[in-house]
Design a protein around this motif. Structure first.
Motif, PDB file in Angstrom:
ATOM      1  N   UNK A 299       0.857  -1.181   0.000  1.00 52.90           N
ATOM      2  CA  UNK A 299       0.000   0.000   0.000  1.00 52.90           C
ATOM      3  C   UNK A 299       0.893   1.231   0.000  1.00 52.90           C
ATOM      4  N   UNK A 300       0.564   2.192  -0.831  1.00 50.66           N
ATOM      5  CA  UNK A 300       1.310   3.445  -0.870  1.00 50.66           C
ATOM      6  C   UNK A 300       0.324   4.579  -0.588  1.00 50.66           C
ATOM      7  N   UNK A 301       0.650   5.451   0.368  1.00 50.78           N
ATOM      8  CA  UNK A 301      -0.236   6.595   0.602  1.00 50.78           C
ATOM      9  C   UNK A 301      -0.139   7.566  -0.578  1.00 50.78           C
ATOM     10  N   UNK A 302      -1.293   7.951  -1.105  1.00 50.40           N
ATOM     11  CA  UNK A 302      -1.312   8.802  -2.300  1.00 50.40           C
ATOM     12  C   UNK A 302      -2.340   9.914  -2.132  1.00 50.40           C
ATOM     13  N   UNK A 303      -2.047  11.047  -2.746  1.00 48.49           N
ATOM     14  CA  UNK A 303      -2.942  12.207  -2.725  1.00 48.49           C
ATOM     15  C   UNK A 303      -3.932  12.108  -3.873  1.00 48.49           C
ATOM     16  N   UNK A 304      -5.153  12.580  -3.624  1.00 54.84           N
ATOM     17  CA  UNK A 304      -6.173  12.584  -4.661  1.00 54.84           C
ATOM     18  C   UNK A 304      -7.175  13.700  -4.393  1.00 54.84           C
ATOM     19  N   UNK A 305      -7.843  14.129  -5.434  1.00 54.29           N
ATOM     20  CA  UNK A 305      -8.946  15.081  -5.287  1.00 54.29           C
ATOM     21  C   UNK A 305     -10.260  14.454  -5.734  1.00 54.29           C
ATOM     22  N   UNK A 306     -10.168  13.446  -6.578  1.00 53.41           N
ATOM     23  CA  UNK A 306     -11.380  12.871  -7.162  1.00 53.41           C
ATOM     24  C   UNK A 306     -11.550  11.373  -6.899  1.00 53.41           C
ATOM     25  N   UNK A 307     -10.679  10.786  -6.122  1.00 51.78           N
ATOM     26  CA  UNK A 307     -10.713   9.357  -5.788  1.00 51.78           C
ATOM     27  C   UNK A 307     -10.573   8.469  -7.024  1.00 51.78           C
ATOM     28  N   UNK A 308     -10.073   9.019  -8.108  1.00 56.80           N
ATOM     29  CA  UNK A 308      -9.852   8.258  -9.332  1.00 56.80           C
ATOM     30  C   UNK A 308      -8.378   8.281  -9.698  1.00 56.80           C
ATOM     31  N   UNK A 309      -7.802   9.473  -9.714  1.00 54.21           N
ATOM     32  CA  UNK A 309      -6.389   9.631 -10.047  1.00 54.21           C
ATOM     33  C   UNK A 309      -5.609   9.963  -8.782  1.00 54.21           C
ATOM     34  N   UNK A 310      -4.455   9.313  -8.632  1.00 56.54           N
ATOM     35  CA  UNK A 310      -3.650   9.460  -7.427  1.00 56.54           C
ATOM     36  C   UNK A 310      -2.228   9.853  -7.782  1.00 56.54           C
ATOM     37  N   UNK A 311      -1.576  10.491  -6.826  1.00 56.51           N
ATOM     38  CA  UNK A 311      -0.168  10.829  -6.984  1.00 56.51           C
ATOM     39  C   UNK A 311       0.486  10.744  -5.613  1.00 56.51           C
ATOM     40  N   UNK A 312       1.733  10.312  -5.577  1.00 59.08           N
ATOM     41  CA  UNK A 312       2.408  10.146  -4.288  1.00 59.08           C
ATOM     42  C   UNK A 312       2.932  11.474  -3.741  1.00 59.08           C
ATOM     43  N   UNK A 313       2.923  12.535  -4.573  1.00 54.41           N
ATOM     44  CA  UNK A 313       3.320  13.866  -4.122  1.00 54.41           C
ATOM     45  C   UNK A 313       2.099  14.777  -4.115  1.00 54.41           C
ATOM     46  N   UNK A 314       2.092  15.726  -3.206  1.00 50.99           N
ATOM     47  CA  UNK A 314       0.955  16.641  -3.114  1.00 50.99           C
ATOM     48  C   UNK A 314       0.837  17.501  -4.371  1.00 50.99           C
ATOM     49  N   UNK A 315       1.970  17.806  -5.025  1.00 52.69           N
ATOM     50  CA  UNK A 315       1.926  18.600  -6.259  1.00 52.69           C
ATOM     51  C   UNK A 315       1.132  17.905  -7.354  1.00 52.69           C
ATOM     52  N   UNK A 316       0.998  16.605  -7.269  1.00 49.42           N
ATOM     53  CA  UNK A 316       0.304  15.836  -8.296  1.00 49.42           C
ATOM     54  C   UNK A 316      -1.183  16.102  -8.356  1.00 49.42           C
ATOM     55  N   UNK A 317      -1.726  16.772  -7.349  1.00 47.71           N
ATOM     56  CA  UNK A 317      -3.163  17.054  -7.370  1.00 47.71           C
ATOM     57  C   UNK A 317      -3.472  18.439  -7.933  1.00 47.71           C
ATOM     58  N   UNK A 318      -2.437  19.142  -8.377  1.00 49.95           N
ATOM     59  CA  UNK A 318      -2.651  20.427  -9.035  1.00 49.95           C
ATOM     60  C   UNK A 318      -3.329  20.199 -10.386  1.00 49.95           C
ATOM     61  N   UNK A 319      -3.992  21.220 -10.920  1.00 43.61           N
ATOM     62  CA  UNK A 319      -4.643  21.052 -12.235  1.00 43.61           C
ATOM     63  C   UNK A 319      -3.637  20.572 -13.279  1.00 43.61           C
TER      64      UNK A 319
END
Length: 167
Positions: A114-134
């Motif tokens: 399991x890897x903790x990942x950032x998301x805004x839409x529960x569909x696309x994930x990124x392991x860095x917080x910058x990944x949730x930028x537009x």
């Protein structure tokens, strides 16, 4: 006509050609310098905007951190072969979705972890917080950085040529 007159005409034609080339390169240097300043100003403004946006986001409201199961690991090396400098590392977390990670993170996790990942839409994930930028804005800003670096190289090469041409 004598040989001396032909040589003098050739030398004069070469001088005129060199002056024209210097003028063209000087104009190019000015134009690329203006573009360079414009690009890096846009990058700075957009980066500040992104930083403010990230600071104002609230965990649990604007973005979420979820554990994602790594279904598959993969790498992509550019056409340069095994000695290429650009290798991209991916974790596949769904049948067709993947997140790009750094080489350090890639080595740290295995398939099934399991890897903790950032998301805004529960569909696309990124392991860095910058990944949730537009995505579009972030990609455009990264492309502007690349164009700015290229313009810097062109400025350096043209300035170097103009400097050594005068010697």
């Amino acid at each position: 006509m004598s040989n001396k007159l032909i040589k003098e005409k050739d030398l004069e034609a070469k001088r005129i050609r060199r002056k024209r080339i210097r003028k063209l390169l000087a104009v190019l240097l000015v134009m690329v310098s203006i573009l360079f300043v414009f690009l890096w100003t846009r990058v700075a403004i957009t980066s500040v905007k992104f930083k403010k946006q990230m600071e104002q986001m609230v965990l649990g409201k604007d973005y979420f951190i979820e554990d994602v199961v790594i279904r598959k690991k993969g790498t992509y090396t550019s056409l340069g072969g095994k000695y290429s400098l650009s290798t991209n590392y991916f974790f596949y977390y769904d049948t067709d979705k993947r997140m790009q990670v750094s080489g350090k993170i890639y080595k740290e996790y295995e398939v099934g972890d399991l890897i903790p990942a950032y998301t805004t839409d529960h569909v696309y994930y990124d392991y860095e917080k910058d990944g949730i930028l537009p995505r579009e804005e972030f990609r455009d800003n990264e492309l502007r950085k690349t164009m700015g670096a290229f313009c810097g190289c062109v400025i350096f090469m043209v300035a170097l040529y103009l400097f050594f041409d005068r010697l």
